[in-house]
Write an enzyme that holds these catalytic residues in place. Structure first.
Site, PDB file in Angstrom:
ATOM      1  N   ARG A  16       0.800  -1.224   0.000  1.00  0.00           N
ATOM      2  CA  ARG A  16       0.000   0.000   0.000  1.00  0.00           C
ATOM      3  C   ARG A  16       0.838   1.282   0.000  1.00  0.00           C
ATOM      4  O   ARG A  16       0.325   2.357  -0.262  1.00  0.00           O
ATOM      5  CB  ARG A  16      -0.959   0.003   1.201  1.00  0.00           C
ATOM      6  N   ASN A 229       0.539   2.450   6.873  1.00  0.00           N
ATOM      7  CA  ASN A 229       0.340   1.540   5.745  1.00  0.00           C
ATOM      8  C   ASN A 229       0.443   2.255   4.405  1.00  0.00           C
ATOM      9  O   ASN A 229       0.833   1.664   3.413  1.00  0.00           O
ATOM     10  CB  ASN A 229      -1.016   0.851   5.862  1.00  0.00           C
ATOM     11  N   ARG A 335      27.549  27.303   2.625  1.00  0.00           N
ATOM     12  CA  ARG A 335      27.732  25.922   2.168  1.00  0.00           C
ATOM     13  C   ARG A 335      28.750  25.183   3.042  1.00  0.00           C
ATOM     14  O   ARG A 335      29.440  25.793   3.840  1.00  0.00           O
ATOM     15  CB  ARG A 335      28.128  25.939   0.697  1.00  0.00           C
ATOM     16  N   LYS A 353      31.476  29.221   0.777  1.00  0.00           N
ATOM     17  CA  LYS A 353      31.772  27.790   0.659  1.00  0.00           C
ATOM     18  C   LYS A 353      33.168  27.555   1.187  1.00  0.00           C
ATOM     19  O   LYS A 353      34.102  28.226   0.758  1.00  0.00           O
ATOM     20  CB  LYS A 353      31.689  27.328  -0.793  1.00  0.00           C
ATOM     21  N   SER A 407      34.112  47.493  -3.025  1.00  0.00           N
ATOM     22  CA  SER A 407      33.025  46.793  -3.706  1.00  0.00           C
ATOM     23  C   SER A 407      33.441  46.326  -5.094  1.00  0.00           C
ATOM     24  O   SER A 407      34.317  46.918  -5.717  1.00  0.00           O
ATOM     25  CB  SER A 407      31.826  47.738  -3.836  1.00  0.00           C
TER      26      SER A 407
HETATM   27  C1  UD1 Z   1      -1.857  -6.566  12.328  1.00  0.00           C
HETATM   28  C2  UD1 Z   1      -2.707  -7.347  13.332  1.00  0.00           C
HETATM   29  C3  UD1 Z   1      -3.952  -6.535  13.656  1.00  0.00           C
HETATM   30  C4  UD1 Z   1      -3.548  -5.186  14.202  1.00  0.00           C
HETATM   31  C5  UD1 Z   1      -2.604  -4.480  13.230  1.00  0.00           C
HETATM   32  C6  UD1 Z   1      -2.040  -3.227  13.867  1.00  0.00           C
HETATM   33  C7  UD1 Z   1      -2.394  -9.712  12.920  1.00  0.00           C
HETATM   34  C8  UD1 Z   1      -2.940 -10.918  12.305  1.00  0.00           C
HETATM   35  N1  UD1 Z   1      -3.085  -8.603  12.758  1.00  0.00           N
HETATM   36  O1  UD1 Z   1      -2.627  -6.449  11.155  1.00  0.00           O
HETATM   37  O2  UD1 Z   1      -4.746  -7.215  14.629  1.00  0.00           O
HETATM   38  O3  UD1 Z   1      -4.701  -4.392  14.422  1.00  0.00           O
HETATM   39  O4  UD1 Z   1      -1.493  -5.321  12.898  1.00  0.00           O
HETATM   40  O5  UD1 Z   1      -1.280  -2.511  12.946  1.00  0.00           O
HETATM   41  O6  UD1 Z   1      -1.349  -9.767  13.569  1.00  0.00           O
HETATM   42  N2  UD1 Z   1       4.794  -8.412   9.325  1.00  0.00           N
HETATM   43  C9  UD1 Z   1       5.866  -9.245   9.142  1.00  0.00           C
HETATM   44  N3  UD1 Z   1       5.699 -10.396   8.438  1.00  0.00           N
HETATM   45  C10 UD1 Z   1       4.495 -10.760   7.924  1.00  0.00           C
HETATM   46  C11 UD1 Z   1       3.397  -9.906   8.117  1.00  0.00           C
HETATM   47  C12 UD1 Z   1       3.587  -8.745   8.827  1.00  0.00           C
HETATM   48  O7  UD1 Z   1       6.976  -8.951   9.600  1.00  0.00           O
HETATM   49  O8  UD1 Z   1       4.423 -11.832   7.310  1.00  0.00           O
HETATM   50  C13 UD1 Z   1       4.988  -7.173  10.103  1.00  0.00           C
HETATM   51  C14 UD1 Z   1       4.788  -5.923   9.307  1.00  0.00           C
HETATM   52  O9  UD1 Z   1       6.011  -5.422   8.810  1.00  0.00           O
HETATM   53  C15 UD1 Z   1       4.230  -4.960  10.349  1.00  0.00           C
HETATM   54  C16 UD1 Z   1       3.498  -5.862  11.324  1.00  0.00           C
HETATM   55  O10 UD1 Z   1       4.019  -7.144  11.128  1.00  0.00           O
HETATM   56  O11 UD1 Z   1       5.227  -4.279  11.042  1.00  0.00           O
HETATM   57  C17 UD1 Z   1       2.000  -5.844  11.084  1.00  0.00           C
HETATM   58  O12 UD1 Z   1       1.780  -6.318   9.788  1.00  0.00           O
HETATM   59  P1  UD1 Z   1       0.582  -5.801   8.890  1.00  0.00           P
HETATM   60  O13 UD1 Z   1       0.587  -6.544   7.605  1.00  0.00           O
HETATM   61  O14 UD1 Z   1       0.610  -4.330   8.824  1.00  0.00           O
HETATM   62  O15 UD1 Z   1      -0.602  -6.339   9.770  1.00  0.00           O
HETATM   63  P2  UD1 Z   1      -2.078  -5.886   9.730  1.00  0.00           P
HETATM   64  O16 UD1 Z   1      -2.794  -6.640   8.685  1.00  0.00           O
HETATM   65  O17 UD1 Z   1      -2.145  -4.425   9.721  1.00  0.00           O
END
Ligand code: UD1
Ligand code: CA
Length: 475
Positions: A16, A229, A335, A353, A407
């Site tokens: 996103r 996001n 600079r 500079k 000047s």
């Molecule tokens: C997740 C939570 C949701 C919460 C939200 C808050 C779950 C299933 N859902 O949803 O309840 O409200 O966060 O922001 O946990 N990430 C990984 N590996 C993955 C997937 C995600 O490292 O395979 C990390 C992402 O980088 C991020 C975090 O986990 O920092 C959350 O991932 P994201 O995909 O944003 O989760 P949401 O669907 O928003």
């Protein structure tokens, strides 16, 4: 005190953002988004800090290597539970509480995490969930509680019924669990849900089934727990961070005139009683002393400013030092590699500079000084230019103390002007000037008596009419 590991999740696709860069490397107040949870984990004195990144995030790998932060790699983004599992080996030696933070939640404060952990410890919870109540629960996981207010489960928005979707309390994504129980329980999580992912949030149901206690703590304000996001979220988080930084400076005694429209990077220092006017950008490692005035539209990047300095509107200063009592601008450009001495003055449309202006030196108007030293109390007249570049190399200009440069002088480097010398206006200086000498290099002036009047007369007859003639011709 219990041992604490912070596990910061930063893998996942983050489609996103519509960016080729890792989401958590986008900039907020001069630093990547992920630097904030790392910093906060340090602030709460986590014994271990590990970031989970994706295998293909080479930019994030490089950043973490440079920052000296341990990393675990999640090969495929199969969900948040799977992400935590990827760190099991990295944390194999660790026993204690694992606090799972999100790399894309930069605003969470150490204080909030401490209260959350205190609540867990007070209730002897095996698992804790930091929740929030945003105005718009949107795509966050909903916190389902029973009639006694105890958490029952977390249901992702996509998997929720209409009724559940109306719940305002949601999962911030920050979760904490005992390490032994955590890694044992992760293996029980399945991916039979709308996204076919392994959801970390399923831990709640597992814990309750096993009779473990689960704490759900509401963090406030909700904005502090917002996740990034999209670029719209990024801009909003940056705005909140900006206000927080500006208010912190104000509480420390700096006059921030407009805390919404002043852009100060995280880590910049400002002394007491210094005033910063709107639309200024104080960036990087900039430090400002006491009693300074930074007017509107000033850009300071990696600049060190002493006490009582006045930087007037729309000046741009980079990687340079400005000593106490100096006055710079408006519209000055300083600079990298420049040093402006005590009580020195650099005025409008002056570019420096790698230029050192010693104590009390002045260059007040329309001047370029590059690779130059200007001695103490020396005055550089309007329109002076150092010709420091011959198309191939750069050369130095050394000007002594108490020199007067008329000047419109060009100083063709390399060249030296001795102490106390005077250079006549309009000179092109190609040879060193001895101390206390007068240097002049211009053709002698010739006056032709009556020439201008004759010239005007001739031209007014043939071409232009003067105003009187126009009036006469109309009547
Ligand atoms: C997740 C939570 C949701 C919460 C939200 C808050 C779950 C299933 N859902 O949803 O309840 O409200 O966060 O922001 O946990 N990430 C990984 N590996 C993955 C997937 C995600 O490292 O395979 C990390 C992402 O980088 C991020 C975090 O986990 O920092 C959350 O991932 P994201 O995909 O944003 O989760 P949401 O669907 O928003
Ligand atoms: Ca000239």
């Amino acid at each position: 005190m219990k041992r604490l590991a912070a596990l910061i999740l930063a893998a996942g696709k983050s489609t996103r953002m519509k960016s080729s860069r890792s989401k958590v490397l986008h900039n907020i107040s001069g630093h990547p988004v992920i630097s904030y949870p790392i910093e906060t984990a340090r602030a709460i004195k986590a014994n271990d800090i590990v970031v989970v990144r994706g295998a293909d995030q080479s930019d994030l790998k490089d950043y973490l290597n440079r920052a000296g932060v341990a990393q675990a790699v999640q090969k495929d983004a199969l969900g948040t539970a799977h992400a935590v599992q990827s760190a099991e080996r990295t944390l194999a030696h660790f026993e204690g509480q694992v606090l799972i933070l999100c790399g894309d939640v930069p605003l969470v404060r150490a204080e909030t995490l401490r209260s959350f952990l205190a609540e867990m410890n007070r209730t002897r919870a095996t698992l804790g969930v930091l929740t929030m109540e945003p105005n718009e629960p949107g795509s966050y996981g909903r916190i389902v509680r029973d009639l006694d207010g105890r958490i029952v489960r977390i249901i992702e928005a996509r998997d929720a019924s209409d009724e559940e979707r109306n719940i305002r309390e949601v999962n911030s994504g920050i979760i904490c669990a005992e390490s032994g129980w955590l890694f044992k329980s992760l293996r029980k999580i399945k991916n039979d849900n709308a996204k076919s992912e392994y959801y970390l949030t399923d831990l709640v149901g597992i814990a309750l089934n096993e009779g473990e206690s689960v704490a759900a703590y509401v963090g406030r304000p909700a904005e502090e727990l917002m996740g990034i996001n999209t670029r719209v979220d990024l801009a909003r988080a940056a705005e909140l961070m900006r206000e927080r930084i500006n208010k912190d400076h104000a509480l420390d005694g700096a006059g921030i005139v407009d805390y919404r429209h002043t852009y100060i990077d995280y880590g910049v220092r400002i002394g007491q009683d210094s005033t910063v006017m709107p639309f200024s950008f104080l960036l990087g490692s900039t430090r400002i002393g006491r009693d300074c005035v930074i007017e509107n539209g000033v850009v300071l990047r990696d600049a060190v400013v002493g006490d009582g300095v006045h930087i007037k509107a729309h000046s741009v200063i980079e990687e340079s030092r400005i000593a106490d009592g100096a006055i710079v601008g408006p519209f000055a450009r300083v600079r990298p590699g420049s040093k402006i001495g005590r009580a020195a003055r650099v005025g409008n449309f002056v570019e420096l500079k790698k230029c050192e202006m010693k104590e009390g030196a002045k260059a007040n108007h329309l001047t370029y000084l590059g690779d130059t030293t200007v001695g103490a109390r020396t005055n550089v007249g309007c329109g002076t230019i150092t010709c420091n570049y011959d198309g191939f190399s750069k050369y130095k200009t050394i000007i002594g103390d108490e020199v007067f440069i008329g000047s419109d002088t060009q100083l063709v480097a390399p060249v030296r002007v001795g102490r106390g010398a005077v250079i006549g206006a309009g000179s092109t200086i190609t040879k060193d000037v001895p101390s206390d000498a007068l240097a002049l290099s211009r053709v002698e002036q010739a006056n032709v008596q009556g020439w201008a009047a004759k010239y005007r007369k001739q031209n007014s007859k043939s071409k232009t009419l003067n105003p009187k003639q126009i009036r006469n011709s109309k009547s």
